[in-house]
Design a protein around this motif. Structure first.
Motif, mmCIF file in Angstrom:
data_model
loop_
_atom_site.group_PDB
_atom_site.id
_atom_site.type_symbol
_atom_site.label_atom_id
_atom_site.label_comp_id
_atom_site.label_asym_id
_atom_site.label_seq_id
_atom_site.Cartn_x
_atom_site.Cartn_y
_atom_site.Cartn_z
ATOM 1 N N PRO A 177 -4.847 6.208 21.368
ATOM 2 C CA PRO A 177 -4.266 6.530 20.058
ATOM 3 C C PRO A 177 -4.436 5.375 19.072
ATOM 4 O O PRO A 177 -4.449 4.203 19.461
ATOM 5 C CB PRO A 177 -2.792 6.759 20.380
ATOM 6 C CG PRO A 177 -2.547 5.942 21.614
ATOM 7 C CD PRO A 177 -3.820 6.002 22.405
ATOM 8 N N ALA A 178 -4.581 5.713 17.807
ATOM 9 C CA ALA A 178 -4.604 4.696 16.758
ATOM 10 C C ALA A 178 -3.179 4.229 16.492
ATOM 11 O O ALA A 178 -2.212 4.973 16.699
ATOM 12 C CB ALA A 178 -5.219 5.262 15.488
ATOM 13 N N ARG A 179 -3.052 3.001 16.041
ATOM 14 C CA ARG A 179 -1.725 2.465 15.718
ATOM 15 C C ARG A 179 -1.119 3.235 14.559
ATOM 16 O O ARG A 179 -1.743 3.427 13.512
ATOM 17 C CB ARG A 179 -1.828 0.983 15.372
ATOM 18 C CG ARG A 179 -0.520 0.363 14.897
ATOM 19 C CD ARG A 179 -0.630 -1.136 14.729
ATOM 20 N NE ARG A 179 0.558 -1.703 14.097
ATOM 21 C CZ ARG A 179 0.882 -2.997 14.104
ATOM 22 N NH1 ARG A 179 0.085 -3.866 14.704
ATOM 23 N NH2 ARG A 179 1.979 -3.420 13.510
ATOM 24 N N ALA A 180 0.107 3.683 14.743
ATOM 25 C CA ALA A 180 0.815 4.394 13.686
ATOM 26 C C ALA A 180 1.108 3.453 12.530
ATOM 27 O O ALA A 180 1.216 2.234 12.707
ATOM 28 C CB ALA A 180 2.107 4.989 14.226
ATOM 29 N N SER A 181 1.263 4.005 11.355
ATOM 30 C CA SER A 181 1.500 3.214 10.149
ATOM 31 C C SER A 181 2.980 3.269 9.771
ATOM 32 O O SER A 181 3.533 4.355 9.532
ATOM 33 C CB SER A 181 0.644 3.746 8.996
ATOM 34 O OG SER A 181 0.891 3.022 7.817
ATOM 35 N N GLY A 182 3.621 2.092 9.744
ATOM 36 C CA GLY A 182 5.016 2.032 9.340
ATOM 37 C C GLY A 182 5.961 1.972 10.524
ATOM 38 O O GLY A 182 5.668 2.456 11.622
ATOM 39 N N HIS A 183 7.115 1.367 10.289
ATOM 40 C CA HIS A 183 8.070 1.089 11.355
ATOM 41 C C HIS A 183 8.577 2.352 12.039
ATOM 42 O O HIS A 183 8.583 2.437 13.286
ATOM 43 C CB HIS A 183 9.239 0.296 10.765
ATOM 44 C CG HIS A 183 10.215 -0.214 11.781
ATOM 45 N ND1 HIS A 183 9.867 -1.114 12.763
ATOM 46 C CD2 HIS A 183 11.556 0.054 11.958
ATOM 47 C CE1 HIS A 183 10.930 -1.398 13.510
ATOM 48 N NE2 HIS A 183 11.961 -0.699 13.041
ATOM 49 N N GLU A 184 8.987 3.347 11.267
ATOM 50 C CA GLU A 184 9.530 4.563 11.858
ATOM 51 C C GLU A 184 8.465 5.310 12.646
ATOM 52 O O GLU A 184 8.748 5.853 13.732
ATOM 53 C CB GLU A 184 10.124 5.466 10.768
ATOM 54 C CG GLU A 184 11.363 4.897 10.102
ATOM 55 C CD GLU A 184 12.479 4.589 11.095
ATOM 56 O OE1 GLU A 184 12.685 5.404 12.030
ATOM 57 O OE2 GLU A 184 13.146 3.550 10.943
#
Length: 269
Positions: free
Chosen positions: A75-82
């Motif tokens: 998986p690609a790194r999600a964007s943003g803390h939440e």
């Protein structure tokens, strides 16, 4: 003598993953990680999410190791803390589900010498324990005590797998003359280590790895040349460079102590 039952590793994996997540949920995403100063809190969150995804993938594709399709699945790194928190939830649940569905004795790839699913049970329980401590230090909250049973096994694993162990085919170990006893004072466990020297050049990378090494050995039935002692939690966290040597005593032959300390000095992530 320090190994836990598989269900105990899984219990600690669940518990410490939840604590890791809860601590970072309320942490400043830009807070620096004391043990890994190049990382901020969100980097730490992504790191453990990616690690847990990787090992769930390994267990699901057992017994084969990582294949050519691994990067396409990653998986690609999600964007943003939440979003990172949600991604961690999914990756962590995926690892627990994959391990719980597998027989610990089944063959499965691992970078260490033990090629079983149980190797991932054990390694990932210790992985999240140390990163849970990272999360608490990053957030500036009071760390929960490290479980003494798990920390005892963590000391054995750190000495035997992370700092020492048998040589690969391209290397050799020159045995040392000293033995050091590691006393875990709160659990009444004594581990024995032999400082030695590793010699070898990795043919794939061309990198030479000559330097201090250590072997976890059976009780040799002789007096220790030196003794390192402390609680299981303190010694485990110290070996992982998540705390200093406060409360840890080192006595005996200076050369034996220097050999042991040299072997366990390099940081491990």
């Amino acid at each position: 003598m320090t190994r836990l039952d598989p269900d105990r590793y899984l219990h600690h994996l669940r518990r410490d993953s939840a604590r890791f997540r809860d601590v970072l949920a309320g942490c400043d995403p830009a807070a620096r990680v004391p043990a890994c100063p190049d990382w901020d809190a969100d980097d730490l969150l992504w790191h453990l999410a990616e690690v847990q995804w990787f090992w769930s993938d390994v267990v699901r594709h057992r017994p084969a190791g990582p294949d050519d399709e691994l990067e396409a699945r990653r998986p690609a790194r999600a964007s943003g803390h939440e979003a990172l928190l949600a991604q961690f939830d999914a990756c962590s649940a995926g690892l627990v589900d994959a391990l719980a569905a597998a027989d610990p004795a089944e063959a499965a790839w691992h970078w260490g010498p033990e090629q079983t699913v149980l190797a991932s049970y054990r390694r990932q329980a210790h992985e999240v324990l140390i990163h849970r401590l990272d999360a608490e230090q990053t957030a500036g909250v009071e760390p929960e005590p490290l479980d003494a049973e798990l920390a005892t096994d963590g000391v054995a694993e750190a000495i035997d797998l992370m700092y020492g162990g048998d040589a690969p085919a391209w290397g050799r170990i020159e045995g040392g003359e000293h033995v050091v006893r590691v006393d875990l004072t709160d659990v009444g466990v004594a581990l024995w280590a032999r400082p030695c020297t590793f010699l070898g050049t990795d043919p794939e990378s061309g990198k030479t790895h000559d330097g201090p090494h250590v072997l976890l050995v059976e009780d040799p039935g002789v007096e220790a040349d030196a003794v390192v002692s402390g609680t299981a939690a303190d010694v485990d966290a110290w070996l992982w460079k998540r705390r200093g040597r406060e409360g840890i005593e080192a006595t005996g032959d200076q050369a034996a102590l220097e050999g042991f300390m040299a072997a366990v000095t390099p940081p491990i992530d």
